[in-house]
Design an enzyme around this catalytic site. Structure first.
Site, PDB file in Angstrom:
ATOM      1  N   ASP A  63      -9.592  -3.047  -6.812  1.00 33.30           N
ATOM      2  CA  ASP A  63      -8.791  -3.156  -8.035  1.00 33.30           C
ATOM      3  C   ASP A  63      -7.384  -3.676  -7.743  1.00 33.30           C
ATOM      4  OD1 ASP A  63      -7.913  -0.867  -6.713  1.00 33.30           O
ATOM      5  OD2 ASP A  63      -8.687   0.523  -8.198  1.00 33.30           O
TER       6      ASP A  63
ATOM      7  N   ASN B 252      -8.628  12.833 -11.757  1.00 36.24           N
ATOM      8  CA  ASN B 252      -9.398  12.869 -13.010  1.00 36.24           C
ATOM      9  C   ASN B 252     -10.817  12.336 -12.818  1.00 36.24           C
ATOM     10  OD1 ASN B 252      -9.043  10.134 -12.755  1.00 36.24           O
ATOM     11  ND2 ASN B 252      -7.974   9.831 -14.688  1.00 36.24           N
TER      12      ASN B 252
ATOM     13  N   HIS C 131     -11.621   9.427 -11.460  1.00 34.32           N
ATOM     14  CA  HIS C 131     -11.790   7.976 -11.539  1.00 34.32           C
ATOM     15  C   HIS C 131     -12.234   7.387 -10.200  1.00 34.32           C
ATOM     16  CE1 HIS C 131      -7.289   6.819 -10.684  1.00 34.32           C
ATOM     17  NE2 HIS C 131      -7.948   7.001  -9.574  1.00 34.32           N
TER      18      HIS C 131
ATOM     19  N   GLU D 185     -11.588   4.669 -15.474  1.00 32.72           N
ATOM     20  CA  GLU D 185     -11.071   5.957 -15.929  1.00 32.72           C
ATOM     21  C   GLU D 185     -12.151   6.727 -16.695  1.00 32.72           C
ATOM     22  OE1 GLU D 185      -8.414   6.870 -14.673  1.00 32.72           O
ATOM     23  OE2 GLU D 185      -6.666   5.652 -15.122  1.00 32.72           O
TER      24      GLU D 185
END
Ligand code: PGA
Length: 273
Positions: free
Chosen positions: A83, A154, A156, A161
């Protein structure tokens, strides 16, 4: 020497997922040697690689032990990053392009044209997502040997996400506020370079490989690194509960060859520390 602890209980839980629990320095060493051994045995290996705090130790050991190609030759290796922020220029100190240069490419002999990462400075992100997806598909045909990934607090994976469908290809994602907060410290101007210390805003978007079989799950082997107690709950939700879009890393439950390499603190979430 890395001590390898494999957990019977988790092997029964998911036979496709190997769990390796080590001290934090040994996580770095295990991860680095997984990459070094792969490249030593397969000099034209194709890798998907991450950024973030977790893999810094892995990159440091690869840098030391490859000895700029004198010990392990990376000259035929191709790398695609998971990414990149958007928008951001490749020269920006918080860009992943900059990170890769400073933690990895300055120390291994991978030619420039074999280093692939989304161009966060490209004004039209959809063209860029298509370009990166094209590279991924070419690599998939040749065989992507290893994806090294981290996990967000979280859950991800890459910058996919919570709520992201598990079958996505490369796309432009909106970063959650959790992620922007978690990464804010990377966006403090380094005082030694700029003469002032000031926070600049974290971008709201990123270009990321998706979670699908034409994304991160295209890799033949996925090694997930997790360190610190802050990651324990994410590991628990990803690997001790049914796979769900709310926990992107749980997409790895549907892959044939995953290795989780966790330190003792993170492995609490697997009931394994
Ligand atoms: P970290 O990030 O290694 O900086 O904790 C991991 C991730 O968010 O994927």
């Amino acid at each position: 020497m890395v001590q390898r602890v494999e957990l019977e209980v988790s092997e029964k839980y998911q036979p496709n997922i190997e769990e390796v629990v080590l001290s934090s320095p040994d996580v770095d060493s295990y991860a680095a040697h997984t990459v070094l051994d792969l490249v030593a045995n397969k000099p034209d290996a194709i890798l998907l690689l991450p950024t973030g705090n977790t893999p810094k130790g892995m990159y440091r050991i690869i840098a030391e032990e490859s000895n700029y190609g004198r010990e392990v030759d990376f000259s035929k290796v191709n790398v695609l990053n998971l990414d990149e922020y958007w928008p951001i220029s490749g020269g920006h100190f918080a860009s992943f392009k900059y990170y890769m240069k400073h933690h990895f490419y300055n120390y291994v002999n991978i030619p420039r044209e074999q280093r692939y990462i989304a161009d966060g400075g490209y004004p039209e992100p959809f063209t860029e997502t298509a370009r990166i997806q094209g590279h991924l598909e070419v690599f998939k045909k040749k065989g992507i040997d290893l994806a090294v990934v981290g996990i967000g607090k979280n859950g991800h994976l890459g910058f996919n996400e919570p709520g992201t469908p598990h079958d996505m290809e490369t796309w432009i994602t909106e970063l959650s506020e959790d992620t922007r907060r978690a990464n804010a410290s990377d966006f403090i101007l380094p005082e030694h370079l700029y003469g002032i210390q000031e926070s600049i805003p974290v971008p709201h978007h990123a270009i990321t490989l998706g979670l699908g079989e034409n994304g991160i799950r295209a890799a033949k082997h996925i090694m997930l690194l997790a360190k610190g107690e802050a990651k324990a709950e994410a590991l628990r939700r990803a690997f001790r509960e049914p796979s769900t879009e709310e926990v992107p890393a749980s997409a790895l439950q549907n892959h044939l060859n995953v290795t989780i390499v966790a330190d003792y603190a993170a492995a609490e979430g697997l009931g394994a520390a």
